[in-house]
Design a protein around this motif. Structure first.
Motif, mmCIF file in Angstrom:
data_model
loop_
_atom_site.group_PDB
_atom_site.id
_atom_site.type_symbol
_atom_site.label_atom_id
_atom_site.label_comp_id
_atom_site.label_asym_id
_atom_site.label_seq_id
_atom_site.Cartn_x
_atom_site.Cartn_y
_atom_site.Cartn_z
ATOM 1 N N VAL A 191 0.964 -1.364 0.168
ATOM 2 C CA VAL A 191 -0.077 -0.063 -0.020
ATOM 3 C C VAL A 191 0.821 1.287 0.116
ATOM 4 C CG1 VAL A 191 -1.883 -1.206 1.130
ATOM 5 C CG2 VAL A 191 -0.159 0.166 2.567
ATOM 6 N N SER A 192 0.147 2.457 -0.276
ATOM 7 C CA SER A 192 0.880 3.813 -0.465
ATOM 8 C C SER A 192 1.445 3.999 1.035
ATOM 9 C CB SER A 192 0.123 4.742 -1.038
ATOM 10 O OG SER A 192 -1.145 4.843 -0.194
ATOM 11 N N ASP A 193 2.410 5.271 1.250
ATOM 12 C CA ASP A 193 2.544 5.673 2.490
ATOM 13 C C ASP A 193 1.423 6.139 3.255
ATOM 14 O OD1 ASP A 193 5.258 4.546 2.104
ATOM 15 O OD2 ASP A 193 5.930 6.800 1.317
ATOM 16 N N VAL A 249 -10.760 9.836 -1.030
ATOM 17 C CA VAL A 249 -9.803 10.316 -2.493
ATOM 18 C C VAL A 249 -8.454 11.015 -1.863
ATOM 19 C CG1 VAL A 249 -11.993 10.639 -3.531
ATOM 20 C CG2 VAL A 249 -11.093 12.558 -2.347
ATOM 21 N N ALA A 250 -8.426 11.328 -0.760
ATOM 22 C CA ALA A 250 -6.821 12.194 -0.313
ATOM 23 C C ALA A 250 -5.960 11.095 -0.313
ATOM 24 C CB ALA A 250 -7.080 12.623 0.929
ATOM 25 N N ILE A 251 -6.204 9.521 -0.367
ATOM 26 C CA ILE A 251 -5.029 8.430 -0.488
ATOM 27 C C ILE A 251 -4.975 8.078 -1.781
ATOM 28 C CG2 ILE A 251 -5.175 7.986 2.146
ATOM 29 C CD1 ILE A 251 -6.548 5.511 1.161
ATOM 30 N N PRO A 252 -3.806 7.712 -2.338
ATOM 31 C CA PRO A 252 -3.641 7.007 -3.794
ATOM 32 C C PRO A 252 -4.631 6.270 -3.919
ATOM 33 C CG PRO A 252 -1.559 7.717 -2.791
ATOM 34 C CD PRO A 252 -2.661 7.702 -1.520
ATOM 35 N N GLU A 253 -4.713 5.056 -3.296
ATOM 36 C CA GLU A 253 -5.809 3.891 -3.510
ATOM 37 C C GLU A 253 -7.089 4.256 -3.639
ATOM 38 O OE1 GLU A 253 -2.126 2.080 -1.336
ATOM 39 O OE2 GLU A 253 -3.390 3.867 -1.270
ATOM 40 N N GLY A 254 -7.798 5.495 -2.971
ATOM 41 C CA GLY A 254 -9.074 5.791 -3.117
ATOM 42 C C GLY A 254 -9.047 6.660 -4.379
ATOM 43 N N ARG A 255 -8.029 7.337 -4.851
ATOM 44 C CA ARG A 255 -8.114 8.066 -5.991
ATOM 45 C C ARG A 255 -8.133 7.267 -7.102
ATOM 46 N NH1 ARG A 255 -7.523 13.539 -7.498
ATOM 47 N NH2 ARG A 255 -7.858 13.673 -9.691
ATOM 48 N N ASP A 256 -7.238 6.295 -7.173
ATOM 49 C CA ASP A 256 -7.124 5.380 -7.988
ATOM 50 C C ASP A 256 -8.433 4.796 -8.337
ATOM 51 O OD1 ASP A 256 -4.352 5.868 -8.398
ATOM 52 O OD2 ASP A 256 -3.752 4.142 -7.526
ATOM 53 N N ILE A 260 -13.744 4.861 -11.807
ATOM 54 C CA ILE A 260 -15.157 4.937 -11.737
ATOM 55 C C ILE A 260 -15.232 5.879 -12.997
ATOM 56 C CG2 ILE A 260 -17.009 5.692 -10.675
ATOM 57 C CD1 ILE A 260 -15.929 4.836 -8.019
ATOM 58 N N VAL A 261 -14.618 6.885 -12.878
ATOM 59 C CA VAL A 261 -14.913 8.004 -13.873
ATOM 60 C C VAL A 261 -14.508 7.364 -15.525
ATOM 61 C CG1 VAL A 261 -13.719 10.115 -15.122
ATOM 62 C CG2 VAL A 261 -14.089 9.804 -12.643
ATOM 63 N N ALA A 262 -13.345 6.523 -15.622
ATOM 64 C CA ALA A 262 -13.048 6.019 -16.721
ATOM 65 C C ALA A 262 -14.300 5.018 -17.193
ATOM 66 C CB ALA A 262 -11.617 5.101 -16.776
ATOM 67 N N PHE A 263 -14.750 4.200 -16.233
ATOM 68 C CA PHE A 263 -15.708 3.187 -16.694
ATOM 69 C C PHE A 263 -17.005 3.963 -17.000
ATOM 70 C CE2 PHE A 263 -19.918 1.099 -14.783
ATOM 71 C CZ PHE A 263 -19.538 0.242 -15.661
ATOM 72 N N PHE A 264 -17.634 4.866 -16.605
ATOM 73 C CA PHE A 264 -18.595 5.592 -16.938
ATOM 74 C C PHE A 264 -18.424 6.295 -18.424
ATOM 75 C CE2 PHE A 264 -20.157 5.263 -12.599
ATOM 76 C CZ PHE A 264 -21.607 4.664 -12.934
ATOM 77 N N ARG A 265 -17.408 6.852 -18.684
ATOM 78 C CA ARG A 265 -16.892 7.511 -19.783
ATOM 79 C C ARG A 265 -16.888 6.506 -21.033
ATOM 80 N NH1 ARG A 265 -12.238 11.926 -18.062
ATOM 81 N NH2 ARG A 265 -13.454 13.253 -17.277
#
Length: 340
Positions: A30-32, A319-326, A331-336
């Protein structure tokens, strides 16, 4: 001192496994930021949405108060307009980027989490604000009817009312539906409900922190109860776990009612649109998500499963941690890709 694991699991003839006590270290994958979040949990007060308040009104206020600082941070990160409105006779939040740059031809319906008893509108904002900006979409978050005042299928009926009204302005293939936790389960119910009630299927659905079968249906509820702690594990004596939904599904035959739990019904799943499912290795909903994904694939539906390493329930909220933002970026890419 180095951990010494000398005990071994015991396997009973009936298939039960007695697991010895052990230390689960923070994952090295996991990220730091995520590792720091895991360490910070040792100092965080417990928050039990089901047990800390004596009545549902107090619980609802409690969760909104708990969410308020995070909502404030999100609004500082993502500039949005939030309009309170009514669509199809149902109260909703209409969330758009502040610069009004959203896609005029596509819309997402958000179904908020909160155990089918709370989440309006703190969790609704949590789930809607980042996506409105990052996806560039209008987000309509639905204040669906909840327990204990109402029972299933009230929530999915309200979702269908909003969806039917949006069909006046949007093609069905350009309407997406998503939600986390209870809202993820409700999203699966909506995908089952729409074609069964004469409405065209949505273009794509996102089932996050949930699946198309009950949360306690698989083994992950046991493991998550001890390694994540967001929800208690089922009782050790094999009795039914506490109903944190306040009777939302009372009277429902969960195995035989596809409007409640479509994951048990391949013919119902075959009507689903492309589906994105997100869970975590420490999440209560891991088993439900895995099973639902497998059943969708068996039914011939395009389904994508994302499992976050060492992540807990609805980790995409962070969304403030990399895993959440990823996760949000996916999700964005999927709907687009799928709202054509």
């Amino acid at each position: 001192m180095e951990q010494q694991n000398t005990a071994k699991p015991q396997f009973d003839p009936n298939g039960d496994v007695k697991v010895p006590a052990f230390v689960l270290p923070v994952s090295g994958l996991v990220s730091d930021e995520a590792a720091a979040f895991q360490r910070m949990r040792a100092t965080m007060p417990a928050f039990d949405a089901a047990g800390q308040a004596s009545d549902v009104a107090e619980r609802r206020e409690q969760i909104n108060t708990f969410m308020a600082p995070q909502i404030e941070r999100l609004r500082a990160m993502f500039a949005v307009n939030i309009d309170r409105t009514t669509i199809g006779g149902v109260e909703a939040l209409d969330v758009t980027p502040a610069d009004r740059s959203h896609d005029p031809d596509r819309v997402l319906i958000n179904l908020h989490g909160g155990a089918f008893i709370l989440g309006w509108d703190g969790i609704a904002q949590l789930e809607s604000i980042p996506l409105a900006v990052l996806a560039g979409y209008r987000i309509v978050s639905v204040n669906y009817r909840m327990a204990p005042e109402h029972r299933h299928p009230a929530g999915v009926e309200d979702t269908a009312k909003v969806y039917a009204e949006l069909l006046k302005d949007y093609a069905p293939g350009r309407i997406g539906i998503y939600g986390g936790s209870a809202g993820g389960a409700l999203t699966a119910q909506a995908a089952a409900w729409l074609p069964a009630h004469g409405l065209p299927q949505a273009g794509a659905v996102g089932i996050f922190g949930a699946g198309g079968v009950p949360f306690y249906a698989g083994e992950s509820a046991y493991t998550a109860g001890y390694i994540d702690g967001s929800f208690p594990p089922p009782p050790a004596d094999g009795s039914e776990p506490e109903d944190i939904t306040c009777g939302h599904f009372d009277g429902i035959d969960e195995r035989n009612d596809p409007s409640a739990w479509p994951g048990y019904h391949l013919d119902t799943l075959a009507t689903f649109p492309p589906t994105l499912i997100i869970t975590g290795t420490r999440a209560l909903d891991l088993s439900s998500a895995i099973y639902t994904n497998s059943q969708l694939l068996k039914a011939g539906v395009r389904s994508t499963l994302i499992v976050g390493e060492s992540m807990g329930h609805c980790y995409h909220y962070q969304v403030a941690i990399p895993e959440g933002r990823d996760a949000v970026d996916q999700i964005v890419a999927f709907f687009r890709e799928n709202l054509n």
